[in-house]
Structures are given as C-alpha cells and as structure tokens.
Write a protein that holds these residues in place. Sequence first.
Motif, PDB file in Angstrom:
ATOM      1  N   ILE A  16       0.553  -1.594  -0.292  1.00 22.88           N
ATOM      2  CA  ILE A  16      -0.021  -0.341  -0.485  1.00 22.88           C
ATOM      3  C   ILE A  16       1.196   1.078  -0.162  1.00 22.88           C
ATOM      4  O   ILE A  16       0.294   2.237  -0.576  1.00 22.88           O
ATOM      5  N   ALA A  17       2.127   1.253   0.253  1.00 30.83           N
ATOM      6  CA  ALA A  17       3.277   1.947   0.908  1.00 30.83           C
ATOM      7  C   ALA A  17       3.085   2.440  -0.975  1.00 30.83           C
ATOM      8  O   ALA A  17       3.538   3.687  -1.636  1.00 30.83           O
ATOM      9  N   TYR A  18       3.773   1.322  -2.192  1.00 28.89           N
ATOM     10  CA  TYR A  18       4.593   1.688  -3.154  1.00 28.89           C
ATOM     11  C   TYR A  18       2.835   2.404  -4.363  1.00 28.89           C
ATOM     12  O   TYR A  18       3.088   2.962  -4.998  1.00 28.89           O
ATOM     13  N   ALA A  19       1.792   1.596  -3.776  1.00 26.68           N
ATOM     14  CA  ALA A  19       0.356   2.426  -4.579  1.00 26.68           C
ATOM     15  C   ALA A  19       0.808   4.197  -3.907  1.00 26.68           C
ATOM     16  O   ALA A  19       0.229   4.976  -4.344  1.00 26.68           O
ATOM     17  N   GLY A  20       1.195   4.173  -2.892  1.00 29.41           N
ATOM     18  CA  GLY A  20       0.829   6.053  -2.631  1.00 29.41           C
ATOM     19  C   GLY A  20       2.155   6.374  -3.241  1.00 29.41           C
ATOM     20  O   GLY A  20       1.562   7.558  -3.953  1.00 29.41           O
ATOM     21  N   ILE A  21       3.633   5.387  -3.637  1.00 25.43           N
ATOM     22  CA  ILE A  21       4.063   6.388  -4.534  1.00 25.43           C
ATOM     23  C   ILE A  21       3.816   6.492  -5.676  1.00 25.43           C
ATOM     24  O   ILE A  21       3.843   7.585  -5.400  1.00 25.43           O
ATOM     25  N   ILE A  22       3.599   5.172  -6.398  1.00 27.15           N
ATOM     26  CA  ILE A  22       3.095   5.133  -7.608  1.00 27.15           C
ATOM     27  C   ILE A  22       1.611   6.359  -8.016  1.00 27.15           C
ATOM     28  O   ILE A  22       1.456   7.062  -9.092  1.00 27.15           O
ATOM     29  N   SER A  23       0.816   6.945  -7.045  1.00 27.45           N
ATOM     30  CA  SER A  23      -0.300   8.412  -6.881  1.00 27.45           C
ATOM     31  C   SER A  23       0.114   8.917  -7.341  1.00 27.45           C
ATOM     32  O   SER A  23      -0.689   9.763  -8.215  1.00 27.45           O
ATOM     33  N   ILE A  24       1.318   9.318  -6.384  1.00 21.78           N
ATOM     34  CA  ILE A  24       1.433  10.973  -6.380  1.00 21.78           C
ATOM     35  C   ILE A  24       2.919  11.371  -7.479  1.00 21.78           C
ATOM     36  O   ILE A  24       3.047  12.097  -7.669  1.00 21.78           O
ATOM     37  N   LEU A  25       2.921  10.434  -8.031  1.00 23.71           N
ATOM     38  CA  LEU A  25       4.196  10.202  -8.923  1.00 23.71           C
ATOM     39  C   LEU A  25       4.265  10.824 -10.344  1.00 23.71           C
ATOM     40  O   LEU A  25       4.977  11.885 -10.194  1.00 23.71           O
ATOM     41  N   THR A  33      -5.985  11.466 -10.516  1.00 23.74           N
ATOM     42  CA  THR A  33      -4.698  10.997  -9.051  1.00 23.74           C
ATOM     43  C   THR A  33      -5.551  10.938  -8.534  1.00 23.74           C
ATOM     44  O   THR A  33      -5.537   9.573  -7.626  1.00 23.74           O
ATOM     45  N   ILE A  34      -6.659  11.451  -7.605  1.00 25.76           N
ATOM     46  CA  ILE A  34      -7.469  10.704  -6.353  1.00 25.76           C
ATOM     47  C   ILE A  34      -7.768   9.117  -7.308  1.00 25.76           C
ATOM     48  O   ILE A  34      -8.120   8.217  -6.759  1.00 25.76           O
ATOM     49  N   LEU A  35      -8.815   9.100  -8.485  1.00 24.27           N
ATOM     50  CA  LEU A  35      -8.720   8.671  -8.957  1.00 24.27           C
ATOM     51  C   LEU A  35      -7.877   7.186  -8.595  1.00 24.27           C
ATOM     52  O   LEU A  35      -8.098   6.045  -8.508  1.00 24.27           O
ATOM     53  N   PHE A  36      -6.767   7.230  -9.573  1.00 22.05           N
ATOM     54  CA  PHE A  36      -6.359   6.291  -9.704  1.00 22.05           C
ATOM     55  C   PHE A  36      -5.377   5.984  -7.957  1.00 22.05           C
ATOM     56  O   PHE A  36      -5.165   4.775  -7.752  1.00 22.05           O
ATOM     57  N   MET A  37      -5.304   6.806  -7.306  1.00 28.37           N
ATOM     58  CA  MET A  37      -4.957   6.117  -5.770  1.00 28.37           C
ATOM     59  C   MET A  37      -6.432   5.160  -5.223  1.00 28.37           C
ATOM     60  O   MET A  37      -5.350   4.444  -4.434  1.00 28.37           O
TER      61      MET A  37
END
Length: 529
Positions: free
Chosen positions: A60-69, A212-216
Amino acid sequence: MPQTVYFNDLASRHIGLVRVSLVLILFTAIAQFPVFALIQAHVISFNGAQPEDVSFALQIAYAGIISILPIQFRLVKYFNTRSYLLIVFFAGILLNIGCLFVHDFVLFSILRFLTGIVTCMIAGCMLIVLFTTLPEPKKMIVGISLFFSVVLTSGLIVGIGASRVVSATDWIAIYYGMIGLQVIGILLCVLIFRSRPAIKPYPLYQLDWIGTILFMFGAAAVTFVMIYGPRRYWLADPSIRYAAIFSVLVLILFLYRQATLKRPLIDLGAFRSGKFIFGLLLLLIFFGIKDSINFIYGYSASVLGWSSKDVTNSGLFNIAGVILATFIVVKAMLANKKNLPILLLAGFAVMFIYHVWVYLHLTPDLSLRELYIPIFLQGFASGLLFVPILIFCTVSLPQSTGMTGIIICTYARFIATLNSTAGFYEMQLHFNQLYKESFLGKLAPGNEILSQRQELYKGFLMSKGIYSSDAIGISNIVIAKSTGIQSQLLTIRAIFLVAAIMMAVIFVILVLFAVINKIKASRESVSAK
C-alpha cells in the motif's frame, strides 16, 4: 554551471560531495518504504496482524508512491526546492511518530500509504536534481543507474540495520532510527540547497487532481485484491469481488480522463511504440521473477534456522552483486550504447543460471557459503537488467512524452510485484498440495520405509532416556515435520524450475529480436546504397 541553480555557492564548488549528499537524501527517503520487509514477524506481533496484512502494508506504500508520482514531477518544478523537501521530511517524521502509537491495522495502513507519498515526493525530487549534477552525455545512464541502484539495495541495507535493532531492543526502536535518518536528510538539505533556487517556477497548469484521486483509490483496491485474493479464494469472497469491480471501474475512468484531457498525468500515446511495450513486458517479467530470492531467505529462516540477522547479512552478497553489475552496465553503456542488447542477454542468462543453481542444489542442509552463490547471482542479474530495461523503455519514447516513460515503468513494477506475490503464493499452494499427497501414500501403516524410519528415531530417542511410549509419539512428530520440510523444498525447486524455463524462453526471444533487427538494419543499409 547548471548545478548552481539548486545548490548554494559552497556546495557548488564541491559537486562530488553534493552527489554523495543527494544519494544519502534519497536513501533516507526510500528507507521508509521497505523498513520491515525482512523482519515481518515483529510487525505481525506488534500490530496483531497476519502475514498477508504485512504484505498489504508494504504494497500500500508502493500504491502511495505511484499515485503521487505524476503530480510530483510537476510540484517540484513549482515550489522552492529546499522548503519543499524540509516540509515533506517533517511530514515523514510525523508519520513515523504516528506509527509508534498506532496498533489498529487500518490506521497503520493509512499511515503507510501516506509514507509512500512522502517517499515519492523526496525521491522524485532527487531524481530531477541529480540529473542537473551530471554532464549531458552521462545524464541518462549515470543518473538512472545511481538512482535505481539505491532503490534496489535500500531494502536490504535497511533490513540489515533493522535486524540488528530488533535483536538488541524493542521493535518500535526502528521508528526512532527512521526519524534519525530523516533528521540527517533535513540537515543535508539545509547544507547544500539554496534558500531560493535560481529558477523560475513552472506554473501548475490544470493539474489533474481528479485523475490522481481516481488512481489512488484504484491502486489501493488493486493492492487489496492481489494481496488478499489468493487467501480468500478470489471472487468467491464478496469483499474481493466488490473491490475488483471497483478497481476496474475506477481505473477505466482514470484512463478515459488521460485520453481526453489536454494535459494528462501520463501520455497514453506512449503505448503506440512497439519497442516501449516490448520493454514493459521485459520489465514485468523481470520484476515478476526476481522476487524468487524471498524463497531463499524464507528457506534460510524456516529450514536452516537462521536468525533475522543472519538472513539480512547474507543480503550483503546480493548488494555486492547489484553494485558490481551496475558498474559494469554504466561502463558498457558509456563506451557504446549499442551494448544494451548484450547486457539484456547477459542479465537474463545470469538469472537463468541463478534459478537452475537453486533447482539443482537445494537440500535441507545447505551451508552459509553455498547460499552466498545464488544470492550474489540474483543481485548481479538484477543489476545487469534493471537499468538497461529502463533505458530501453525511456529511449523508445520521444522527448515530448516527458516523464511518462519512467511513470509507466513504475506502474509496471508495482503490477509485477503484486502479481509475483499472488502468483508465488498460488504456486506454493499447488505444489505443496501435490507433493504432500504424494508423500501420504508412502506414510500409510505397514510401509517398509516408514517403519524403518520410525524404528530409527525410536531407537535414538530411547538411547537418550526417553520412554518407549513417548519415543513413538515424538518419532511420528519428527517424521511429519521432515515430510513438511521435504514438500516445501520440492515446492521451491519446482517454482525455480518454472522460472528457469521462463528465463530461457525470454533469452531465446531476445536473441531472435536482435537477429531480426540486425537483418532489418543490413537491408536498410543495402537499399540506401
């Protein structure tokens, strides 16, 4: 010089030390992501979680990384670099303080997601700034090599430190160590960066916050499905079914926005490049297979009885392999960019050798020195493959696509990691069941081999002063445990055999790809004459 745009006058006169400082800042950020990857048992006991929960907390931390990248690459061009980094580091410290007091797993997962965002905001900034310290001909090769070498090795480096901490004190001391690293990052930022960089802020035109929110939400749902799906019989479980439907709908909406917006987060035109798609497939396969190293670490702990300290120390040989291979890659690529296909072939060949070695040599009593060989080979293969595949993907796209190549490659790594987590779990279930059923036929009462083994253990235990009735029960327990170990070893061997076959197939495809390109090039040169 271009580096004076970001750095103060004193730092600009010692650009070598600046590069070292940037790598250290990068490490202090990335260290937050894999901090408990190799010492998961401590997280399980502290949070009252299950093993799959820890896997979810990692991913889930990796999901945070790719969401904001995608947003990160825009933000860093607008805000004051030093102020930006200081604020993000302070946010990271607050998140670590939060982890000290949180025991609820849902809240812990939210903090981990935010930790991924913080990690990405610092790491993405370092990638851009690091490029400015390098001469133009070496910018792409050396910059990506330095950056992603830290990415590859940080988990093991942090794991070594973490294993020493948990063996000497409480688990929560890890968070104090992470806060200490972030304080070091803050000090380095203050020492080397200008208070006001000599650059004009790049306006934040029409940032796609909705996308960005959709992707998160989509990335978080995909993570939930891929981590918990194999353990809950996939779509048979309502929560998995609803999460899967939600993720598909949300990601379709995200892709629709990217296709229709004037300034999208990613340029979907990148997928028109056949070479880029081929490179992505190589990246997916590479990251889907490289995590087989976790079976060796698991074997070391469960079968050989190594402590977490011994397991992480063996990772030093993996780090050495990555560093040596990366050095070779940089030298070869700077000498001639046409060496890239050779590096890819060499990398997949070494990855093949690594899997074959484990398949042929895995036994219940491998020594420490023997295990150093596959651990080093996996690191060496990873170093040979990671940077060349990324460069192959990025150079396949026109410069007009900006950072899209790196962003999509990061997405691909996320997908491949989730797929390997689910895939390896399913393969373990399949092969373990297969081998256990084959053993059951040999453990039936009256079986000669079983009787001999029972008598052997019984005689040994009675010679140690144990009563006959107790010796029979203990011998049965020993046989059951031995059978479990044997089925697990055979399972690992079967998985490594499958992986070796895949590596051989990829190697053949790469050879054919190189031959076809050479034939095309020769025909074009003949027609040009």
